[in-house]
Write a protein that holds these residues in place. Structure first.
Motif, PDB file in Angstrom:
ATOM      1  N   ASP B   1       0.843  -1.211   0.000  1.00  0.00           N
ATOM      2  CA  ASP B   1       0.000   0.000   0.000  1.00  0.00           C
ATOM      3  C   ASP B   1       0.871   1.251   0.000  1.00  0.00           C
ATOM      4  O   ASP B   1       1.876   1.307   0.674  1.00  0.00           O
ATOM      5  N   VAL B   2       0.421   2.214  -0.777  1.00  0.00           N
ATOM      6  CA  VAL B   2       1.096   3.507  -0.780  1.00  0.00           C
ATOM      7  C   VAL B   2       0.877   4.195   0.548  1.00  0.00           C
ATOM      8  O   VAL B   2      -0.235   4.209   1.076  1.00  0.00           O
ATOM      9  N   LYS B   3       1.942   4.760   1.108  1.00  0.00           N
ATOM     10  CA  LYS B   3       1.759   5.503   2.340  1.00  0.00           C
ATOM     11  C   LYS B   3       2.386   6.879   2.204  1.00  0.00           C
ATOM     12  O   LYS B   3       3.566   7.014   1.859  1.00  0.00           O
ATOM     13  N   VAL B   4       1.564   7.888   2.462  1.00  0.00           N
ATOM     14  CA  VAL B   4       2.024   9.263   2.496  1.00  0.00           C
ATOM     15  C   VAL B   4       1.761   9.778   3.899  1.00  0.00           C
ATOM     16  O   VAL B   4       0.617   9.727   4.371  1.00  0.00           O
ATOM     17  N   THR B   5       2.798  10.242   4.566  1.00  0.00           N
ATOM     18  CA  THR B   5       2.641  10.744   5.927  1.00  0.00           C
ATOM     19  C   THR B   5       2.987  12.222   5.973  1.00  0.00           C
ATOM     20  O   THR B   5       3.813  12.718   5.215  1.00  0.00           O
ATOM     21  N   GLN B   6       2.311  12.917   6.892  1.00  0.00           N
ATOM     22  CA  GLN B   6       2.562  14.340   7.093  1.00  0.00           C
ATOM     23  C   GLN B   6       2.949  14.546   8.548  1.00  0.00           C
ATOM     24  O   GLN B   6       2.448  13.858   9.435  1.00  0.00           O
ATOM     25  N   SER B   7       3.821  15.516   8.769  1.00  0.00           N
ATOM     26  CA  SER B   7       4.484  15.644  10.066  1.00  0.00           C
ATOM     27  C   SER B   7       3.530  15.945  11.215  1.00  0.00           C
ATOM     28  O   SER B   7       3.751  15.508  12.339  1.00  0.00           O
ATOM     29  N   SER B   8       2.479  16.688  10.965  1.00  0.00           N
ATOM     30  CA  SER B   8       1.541  17.040  12.036  1.00  0.00           C
ATOM     31  C   SER B   8       0.113  16.932  11.539  1.00  0.00           C
ATOM     32  O   SER B   8      -0.155  17.191  10.374  1.00  0.00           O
ATOM     33  N   ARG B   9      -0.814  16.544  12.401  1.00  0.00           N
ATOM     34  CA  ARG B   9      -2.238  16.564  12.048  1.00  0.00           C
ATOM     35  C   ARG B   9      -2.843  17.939  12.319  1.00  0.00           C
ATOM     36  O   ARG B   9      -3.681  18.411  11.561  1.00  0.00           O
ATOM     37  N   GLU B  22       5.991  19.017   6.657  1.00  0.00           N
ATOM     38  CA  GLU B  22       6.777  17.993   5.979  1.00  0.00           C
ATOM     39  C   GLU B  22       5.906  16.833   5.521  1.00  0.00           C
ATOM     40  O   GLU B  22       4.928  16.473   6.164  1.00  0.00           O
ATOM     41  N   CYS B  23       6.306  16.258   4.426  1.00  0.00           N
ATOM     42  CA  CYS B  23       5.573  15.144   3.830  1.00  0.00           C
ATOM     43  C   CYS B  23       6.580  14.081   3.400  1.00  0.00           C
ATOM     44  O   CYS B  23       7.611  14.411   2.786  1.00  0.00           O
ATOM     45  N   VAL B  24       6.273  12.820   3.705  1.00  0.00           N
ATOM     46  CA  VAL B  24       7.145  11.717   3.319  1.00  0.00           C
ATOM     47  C   VAL B  24       6.301  10.630   2.659  1.00  0.00           C
ATOM     48  O   VAL B  24       5.233  10.283   3.159  1.00  0.00           O
ATOM     49  N   GLN B  25       6.800  10.107   1.517  1.00  0.00           N
ATOM     50  CA  GLN B  25       6.124   8.988   0.873  1.00  0.00           C
ATOM     51  C   GLN B  25       7.104   7.819   0.758  1.00  0.00           C
ATOM     52  O   GLN B  25       8.296   8.011   0.619  1.00  0.00           O
ATOM     53  N   ASP B  26       6.532   6.601   0.826  1.00  0.00           N
ATOM     54  CA  ASP B  26       7.372   5.411   0.886  1.00  0.00           C
ATOM     55  C   ASP B  26       7.289   4.559  -0.366  1.00  0.00           C
ATOM     56  O   ASP B  26       7.667   3.386  -0.346  1.00  0.00           O
ATOM     57  N   MET B  27       6.802   5.137  -1.491  1.00  0.00           N
ATOM     58  CA  MET B  27       6.598   4.330  -2.691  1.00  0.00           C
ATOM     59  C   MET B  27       7.533   4.711  -3.835  1.00  0.00           C
ATOM     60  O   MET B  27       7.293   4.333  -4.972  1.00  0.00           O
ATOM     61  N   ASP B  28       8.584   5.451  -3.534  1.00  0.00           N
ATOM     62  CA  ASP B  28       9.560   5.801  -4.565  1.00  0.00           C
ATOM     63  C   ASP B  28       8.921   6.582  -5.720  1.00  0.00           C
ATOM     64  O   ASP B  28       9.332   6.454  -6.884  1.00  0.00           O
ATOM     65  N   HIS B  29       7.910   7.376  -5.406  1.00  0.00           N
ATOM     66  CA  HIS B  29       7.236   8.173  -6.434  1.00  0.00           C
ATOM     67  C   HIS B  29       8.089   9.360  -6.859  1.00  0.00           C
ATOM     68  O   HIS B  29       8.746  10.002  -6.045  1.00  0.00           O
ATOM     69  N   GLU B  30       8.055   9.639  -8.155  1.00  0.00           N
ATOM     70  CA  GLU B  30       8.814  10.770  -8.691  1.00  0.00           C
ATOM     71  C   GLU B  30       8.149  12.107  -8.344  1.00  0.00           C
ATOM     72  O   GLU B  30       8.822  13.104  -8.127  1.00  0.00           O
ATOM     73  N   ASN B  31       6.832  12.116  -8.353  1.00  0.00           N
ATOM     74  CA  ASN B  31       6.084  13.368  -8.277  1.00  0.00           C
ATOM     75  C   ASN B  31       5.449  13.567  -6.909  1.00  0.00           C
ATOM     76  O   ASN B  31       4.851  12.653  -6.349  1.00  0.00           O
ATOM     77  N   MET B  32       5.590  14.768  -6.382  1.00  0.00           N
ATOM     78  CA  MET B  32       4.952  15.110  -5.107  1.00  0.00           C
ATOM     79  C   MET B  32       4.291  16.471  -5.212  1.00  0.00           C
ATOM     80  O   MET B  32       4.733  17.334  -5.983  1.00  0.00           O
ATOM     81  N   PHE B  33       3.226  16.656  -4.443  1.00  0.00           N
ATOM     82  CA  PHE B  33       2.351  17.823  -4.587  1.00  0.00           C
ATOM     83  C   PHE B  33       1.950  18.367  -3.216  1.00  0.00           C
ATOM     84  O   PHE B  33       1.801  17.611  -2.264  1.00  0.00           O
ATOM     85  N   THR B  86      -4.594  30.053   7.131  1.00  0.00           N
ATOM     86  CA  THR B  86      -5.295  29.048   7.922  1.00  0.00           C
ATOM     87  C   THR B  86      -6.072  28.153   6.963  1.00  0.00           C
ATOM     88  O   THR B  86      -6.887  28.626   6.172  1.00  0.00           O
ATOM     89  N   SER B  87      -5.781  26.844   7.024  1.00  0.00           N
ATOM     90  CA  SER B  87      -6.366  25.939   6.034  1.00  0.00           C
ATOM     91  C   SER B  87      -5.995  24.504   6.364  1.00  0.00           C
ATOM     92  O   SER B  87      -5.199  24.233   7.260  1.00  0.00           O
ATOM     93  N   MET B  88      -6.557  23.578   5.582  1.00  0.00           N
ATOM     94  CA  MET B  88      -6.117  22.185   5.607  1.00  0.00           C
ATOM     95  C   MET B  88      -5.098  22.021   4.473  1.00  0.00           C
ATOM     96  O   MET B  88      -5.388  22.340   3.317  1.00  0.00           O
ATOM     97  N   TYR B  89      -3.911  21.517   4.820  1.00  0.00           N
ATOM     98  CA  TYR B  89      -2.854  21.312   3.832  1.00  0.00           C
ATOM     99  C   TYR B  89      -2.695  19.827   3.566  1.00  0.00           C
ATOM    100  O   TYR B  89      -2.541  19.018   4.482  1.00  0.00           O
ATOM    101  N   LEU B  90      -2.724  19.488   2.294  1.00  0.00           N
ATOM    102  CA  LEU B  90      -2.661  18.089   1.879  1.00  0.00           C
ATOM    103  C   LEU B  90      -1.467  17.868   0.961  1.00  0.00           C
ATOM    104  O   LEU B  90      -1.261  18.606   0.004  1.00  0.00           O
ATOM    105  N   CYS B  91      -0.739  16.816   1.263  1.00  0.00           N
ATOM    106  CA  CYS B  91       0.385  16.400   0.435  1.00  0.00           C
ATOM    107  C   CYS B  91      -0.049  15.180  -0.371  1.00  0.00           C
ATOM    108  O   CYS B  91      -0.868  14.377   0.105  1.00  0.00           O
ATOM    109  N   ALA B  92       0.477  15.041  -1.581  1.00  0.00           N
ATOM    110  CA  ALA B  92       0.151  13.878  -2.407  1.00  0.00           C
ATOM    111  C   ALA B  92       1.384  13.459  -3.188  1.00  0.00           C
ATOM    112  O   ALA B  92       2.312  14.251  -3.387  1.00  0.00           O
TER     113      ALA B  92
END
Lengths: 112, 112
Positions: B1-9, B22-33, B86-92
């Motif tokens: 499963d792809v996992k994308v984690t963000q440093s704080s909720r 901060e955002c970390v992904q564990d699937m060796d993806h080239e692209n991050m957003f 002030t907002s919700m920030y999403l990493c992908a």
């Protein structure tokens, strides 16, 4: 201007009452259309990708279809756990590499 | 499963502070957003990166910068936080630009 419009904004269903969510798009050329599910306070969860008109994808009670101008997310015999906001996004020709254009979503509530 | 984690909720910062998400992904993806999500406005792209040390502006880059020193990590920086951030920030992340994006759980940032 590339645009994605989802309807309705909100939908209330009784458990077992099938229905469809609509995503209409106006883009110069479609690279791909994506459906996501988002629960409150969480990140969107990927559901389906559709690339060409006539394509269909299915997963449990959900089925996504695509035409040249719109996509439908059909929900068959929904359960309360299907309650969520469903987001549609498109990637268009000529857009920035990887840039998705999101609709504002349809908030689905399924009552037992 | 792809996992994308963000440093704080959840994060609360004061106006003028420098903020790192901060955002970390564990699937060796080239692209991050990086996106932000606001009621009534949907998801809007801030920045994306298609390779280490490469970045491109999205639709709303003003007031933000990014850093990608390693393939798996993509940071969003608010140089001087303001209340309108002030907002919700999403990493992908995604393997290829045309493929589906996988989202992290989000960081709800409040700037007071």
């Amino acid at each position: 201007e590339d645009q994605v419009t989802q309807s309705p904004e909100a939908l209330r269903l009784q458990e077992g009452e099938s229905s469809s969510l609509n995503c209409s798009y106006t883009v110069s050329g479609l690279r791909g259309l994506f459906w996501y599910r988002q629960d409150p306070g969480k990140g969107p969860e990927f559901l389906f990708t559709l690339y060409s008109a006539g394509e269909e994808k299915e997963k449990e009670r959900l089925k996504a279809t695509l035409t040249k101008k719109e996509s439908f997310l059909h929900i068959t015999a929904p359960k309360p756990e299907d309650s969520a906001t469903y987001l549609c996004a498109v990637q268009a020709d000529g857009g920035s590499q990887g840039n998705l254009i999101f609709g504002k979503g349809t908030k689905l509530s399924v009552k037992p | 499963d792809v996992k994308v984690t963000q440093s704080s909720r959840y994060l609360v910062k004061r106006t003028g502070e420098k903020v790192f998400l901060e955002c970390v992904q564990d699937m060796d993806h080239e692209n991050m957003f990086w996106y932000r999500q606001d009621p009534g406005l949907g998801l809007r792209l801030i920045y994306f990166s298609y390779d280490v040390k490469m970045k491109e502006k999205g639709d709303i880059p003003e007031g933000y910068s990014v850093s990608r020193e390693k393939k798996e990590r993509f940071s969003l920086i608010l140089e001087s936080a303001s209340t309108n951030q002030t907002s919700m920030y999403l990493c992908a992340s995604s393997f290829e630009p045309i493929y589906e994006q996988y989202f992290g759980p989000g960081t709800r940032l409040t700037v007071t």
